[in-house]
Design a protein around this motif. Structure first.
Motif, mmCIF file in Angstrom:
data_model
loop_
_atom_site.group_PDB
_atom_site.id
_atom_site.type_symbol
_atom_site.label_atom_id
_atom_site.label_comp_id
_atom_site.label_asym_id
_atom_site.label_seq_id
_atom_site.Cartn_x
_atom_site.Cartn_y
_atom_site.Cartn_z
ATOM 1 N N ASP A 53 -11.821 56.772 -76.686
ATOM 2 C CA ASP A 53 -11.765 55.648 -77.624
ATOM 3 C C ASP A 53 -11.497 54.371 -76.837
ATOM 4 O OD1 ASP A 53 -12.066 57.613 -79.480
ATOM 5 O OD2 ASP A 53 -10.034 57.474 -80.310
ATOM 6 N N ARG A 73 -15.871 54.496 -80.545
ATOM 7 C CA ARG A 73 -15.481 55.895 -80.391
ATOM 8 C C ARG A 73 -16.733 56.751 -80.204
ATOM 9 N NH1 ARG A 73 -10.668 56.749 -84.979
ATOM 10 N NH2 ARG A 73 -9.397 54.933 -84.345
ATOM 11 N N TRP A 76 -19.361 55.445 -82.706
ATOM 12 C CA TRP A 76 -18.937 54.846 -83.974
ATOM 13 C C TRP A 76 -18.235 53.522 -83.711
ATOM 14 C CZ3 TRP A 76 -16.572 60.209 -84.297
ATOM 15 C CH2 TRP A 76 -17.490 61.132 -84.819
ATOM 16 N N TYR A 117 -15.464 50.920 -85.048
ATOM 17 C CA TYR A 117 -14.280 50.770 -85.909
ATOM 18 C C TYR A 117 -13.746 49.342 -85.787
ATOM 19 C CZ TYR A 117 -13.713 55.788 -86.868
ATOM 20 O OH TYR A 117 -13.879 57.078 -87.316
ATOM 21 N N TYR A 137 -13.550 52.914 -90.022
ATOM 22 C CA TYR A 137 -14.936 53.149 -89.596
ATOM 23 C C TYR A 137 -15.869 52.163 -90.296
ATOM 24 C CZ TYR A 137 -19.602 55.191 -89.516
ATOM 25 O OH TYR A 137 -20.955 55.372 -89.385
ATOM 26 N N TRP A 138 -16.840 51.615 -89.522
ATOM 27 C CA TRP A 138 -17.795 50.670 -90.105
ATOM 28 C C TRP A 138 -19.224 51.218 -90.057
ATOM 29 C CZ3 TRP A 138 -19.104 45.078 -88.004
ATOM 30 C CH2 TRP A 138 -19.827 44.387 -88.988
ATOM 31 N N THR A 149 -22.483 53.393 -87.291
ATOM 32 C CA THR A 149 -22.800 54.192 -86.105
ATOM 33 C C THR A 149 -23.899 53.516 -85.294
ATOM 34 O OG1 THR A 149 -22.217 56.255 -87.231
ATOM 35 C CG2 THR A 149 -23.620 56.444 -85.277
#
Length: 276
Positions: free
Chosen positions: A217, A232, A251, A253, A265-266, A268
């Motif tokens: 991360d 991430r 991902w 964030y 989380y927003w 991908t």
């Protein structure tokens, strides 16, 4: 007198015909040959399996026969290639052999050295079949098979330059050991043109030109919208030095309170980073 003259001409002409060389007629039922179809062949190291064929010339045979091959060269069996059998079968009535199969091992190591195999016909089970084509100066008794190395001489240092992603965004890359540091619009978000990410490039074997692309991360920084972002890893990525490609899925964030709070989380990103 004219008659005698014509007789003289006729006898002379016949004498010349009699002096001409009589053409030699070969008994092709007697001559039988086995040979390689090609004297040279090659395959890329990553081809996997490559087949080589032999041919038979002569009268039709009613029984199977086999050909035993000898294999030497700069390539090492068990390291660069594998061969299950050096005996090749000709089925009755066939002029083309069953395949002689070479399994090529892609050893993934660096260096751009081509390797070769000298393959020759050692013996034939049918004693009436000659090795090579022709009664004298037989040809195609042997062949050279070249394994062309598919690796390039470069290493992961090639990624320490200007790169682009699948959206055409320019990224700046630098290498420290096996870690690639990236700066740019990595997440394809206009308000975050100077995001940061560090990716660890791990070869599948020492000296290999391919491997995994991973990271823990990673705090990517503060964007122009005032939010802190974190990337991430969604799944293990890959890299290939010789094609100049890195594929990573991650991902995105953000902190719920912009610079404080919980990570949320927003979206991908499935990115391909390349050398332009």
């Amino acid at each position: 007198m004219k008659t005698l003259k014509y007789l003289f001409i006729l006898v002379t002409a016949l004498s010349f015909v009699g002096c001409e060389e009589t053409p030699t007629l070969y008994d092709f039922e007697r001559y039988k040959f086995v040979s390689f179809i090609n004297e040279d062949d090659s395959a890329l190291e990553n081809e996997g399996v490559h087949d080589i064929f032999l041919r038979y010339d002569g009268s039709t045979l009613e029984e199977d026969f086999t050909v035993t091959l000898a294999v030497v060269g700069t390539a090492q069996e068990g390291v660069d290639y594998n061969i299950d059998s050096k005996t090749v079968l000709f089925k009755a009535g066939e002029v083309k052999s069953e395949p002689f199969t070479i399994e090529i091992i892609d050893n993934l190591l660096d260096g751009a050295e081509d390797l070769s195999l000298d393959i020759s016909i050692e013996s034939v089970s049918n004693p009436n079949i000659d090795i090579g084509v022709g009664i004298v100066n037989q040809s195609n008794k042997a062949m050279v098979f070249t394994i062309v190395d598919d690796e390039c001489p470069e290493d992961i240092e090639v990624f320490g330059t200007q790169l682009v992603n699948e959206n055409g965004n320019t990224l700046t890359g630098s290498i420290n050991g096996n870690v690639l540091s990236l700066t740019g619009n990595i997440a394809n978000y206009g308000s975050f043109p100077n995001a940061n990410l560090e990716i660890t490039l791990t070869p599948v074997a020492a000296g290999a030109k391919i491997g995994s692309a991973t990271f823990d991360d990673f705090d990517a920084g503060l964007a122009g919208d005032g939010y802190e972002y974190q990337f991430r890893l969604a799944e293990e990525g890959t890299y290939e030095v010789c094609t100049g490609k890195i594929n990573v899925k991650f991902w995105v964030y953000y902190l719920s309170g912009k610079t404080t709070g919980d990570w949320v989380y927003w979206y991908t990103v499935d990115t391909e980073i390349t050398i332009p």
